[in-house]
Design an enzyme around this catalytic site. Structure first.
Site: not given
Length: 400
Positions: A46, A48, A110, A114, A181-182
């Protein structure tokens, strides 16, 4: 040549939206990139957008930009918002990114998960096999070690925690979370650790969140969200949708104050909603600027453990140097075996069985001693960057 191309830090969200990649097109992207590059890893989150690549031939920076922009159908006007790092700078970038040094919220961990997901996807896609694979393996180990030794969990931080803590301080007690999601899972976990009145979780597949149904959590489908959206104090939106999911008309003009935290890129929430008096809307850029008491502590602690990053960079660069002489090492070992076989065969034709076995062990042991010393010297000189003259001498001794 190893490199990475990505969006520069502090680029406005309006530009980042134009450079966001859609997960459904991932296979297509990878297939087209592999037409130009030997190895590829796409890191798309979201916050990068980065493409790591390895190419065997020397190509100019302009060619790299053109090849990648053509695959993603990006407008050339956006090139000024991108960076390109090669070789050691690319390695350094990945090691720093995975430890949270480049996160919009410093120390947010996080990114470790990812990058692990991006690596696993690349393995599944068969888009990495050598240098990039080793670089990501070392980077993931670096991220894990940094997270463990730095103990950032003692100073928790994420865009989710900052958003929810901010909402709680403003008195919000009725929440809606869009997406599971995550980030959505973290939001639910964080909310359940506080005393809130109710949580509406909006998902596309209710079965994936059925275990959450309980006293304060109600799982709803997206087409049901507007039935309750005007009843909540706070909305946390974090979907991967390429389009708006909270429209201007979804929120009534009249009513109590509603705080909306849009964590998605592209943005989930219609920006026109901020014009309504009852709506306080913050996107990911604004959320990352919210000062929290842990910011200074995180920065100091991360700098204290920066040596882990530096050690991992050196580990990979040393691996590359050794890899460059590995073919010479293989050839030396092959030649050693050939010479030993010739000498043993000659001796066997002249001596008896017992003596031949003893001679074989002695010949092999002596050869190993000299060859292994030569290999150690070659590796040592490679790490110093002066292996070419050493390799030339060793090749003359062993391979001619």
């Amino acid at each position: 040549m190893i490199g990475v191309i990505g969006v520069k830090r502090n680029v406005d969200i309006a530009i980042r939206e134009k450079l966001a990649l859609y997960p459904k097109k991932h296979k297509k992207y990878v297939g087209e990139l592999l037409n130009s590059f030997k190895e590829v890893v796409i890191l798309n989150t979201c916050n990068r957008t980065e493409i790591y690549f390895n190419c065997t031939e020397e190509i100019s920076e302009d060619e790299i930009f053109d090849k990648i922009f053509n695959v993603f159908n990006w407008n050339d006007d956006l090139k000024k918002y991108m960076f390109l790092s090669k070789e050691k700078r690319a390695v350094t970038h990945l090691m720093e990114v995975i430890c949270g040094f480049h996160s919009r919220i410093l120390g947010e961990d996080q990114i470790l998960g990812q990058i692990k997901d991006a690596y696993k996807t690349a393995i599944s896609d068969n888009s990495i096999s050598s240098e990039l694979q080793k670089m990501f393996e070392i980077a993931i180990a670096c991220g894990k070690k940094f997270k463990t030794e730095c103990k950032m969990f003692e100073v928790p931080v994420s865009s989710v925690s900052i958003s929810i803590n901010s909402a709680l301080l403003k008195g919000c007690r009725k929440f809606m979370v869009l997406g599971y999601g995550e980030i959505g899972k973290l939001a639910i976990k964080h909310l359940l650790s506080h005393k809130v009145e109710c949580i509406y979780l909006i998902v596309r597949d209710k079965s994936k969140a059925s275990d959450l149904e309980g006293e304060i959590v109600e799982v709803l489908d997206f087409n049901e969200k507007n039935q309750v959206i005007n009843e909540v104090d706070c909305i946390v939106s974090c979907t991967a949708a390429p389009h708006t999911v909270v429209r201007n008309e979804d929120i009534k003009t009249e009513g109590d104050i509603i705080h909306i935290y849009d964590l998605a890129v592209p943005r989930d929430v219609d920006k026109e909603l901020s014009e309504k008096e009852r709506v306080i809307l913050k996107d990911i850029d604004e959320i990352s600027k919210i000062d929290d008491k842990n910011k200074k502590i995180r920065k100091e602690r991360m700098e204290e453990y920066k040596h882990i990053v530096e050690e991992s960079i050196e580990e990979f660069l040393n691996w590359l140097k050794i890899r460059e002489v590995s073919s010479k090492i293989r050839n030396i070992k092959i030649r050693e075996n050939e010479i030993c076989s010739e000498r043993i065969k000659t001796f066997s034709n002249k001596g008896n069985g017992e003596n031949a076995k003893l001679a074989e062990r002695m010949i092999k042991s002596t050869a190993d001693a000299y060859v292994n010393r030569a290999i150690e010297l070659l590796k040592s000189e490679a790490l110093k960057g002066s292996d070419s003259s050493c390799a030339e001498i060793i090749e003359k001794i062993f391979l001619t």
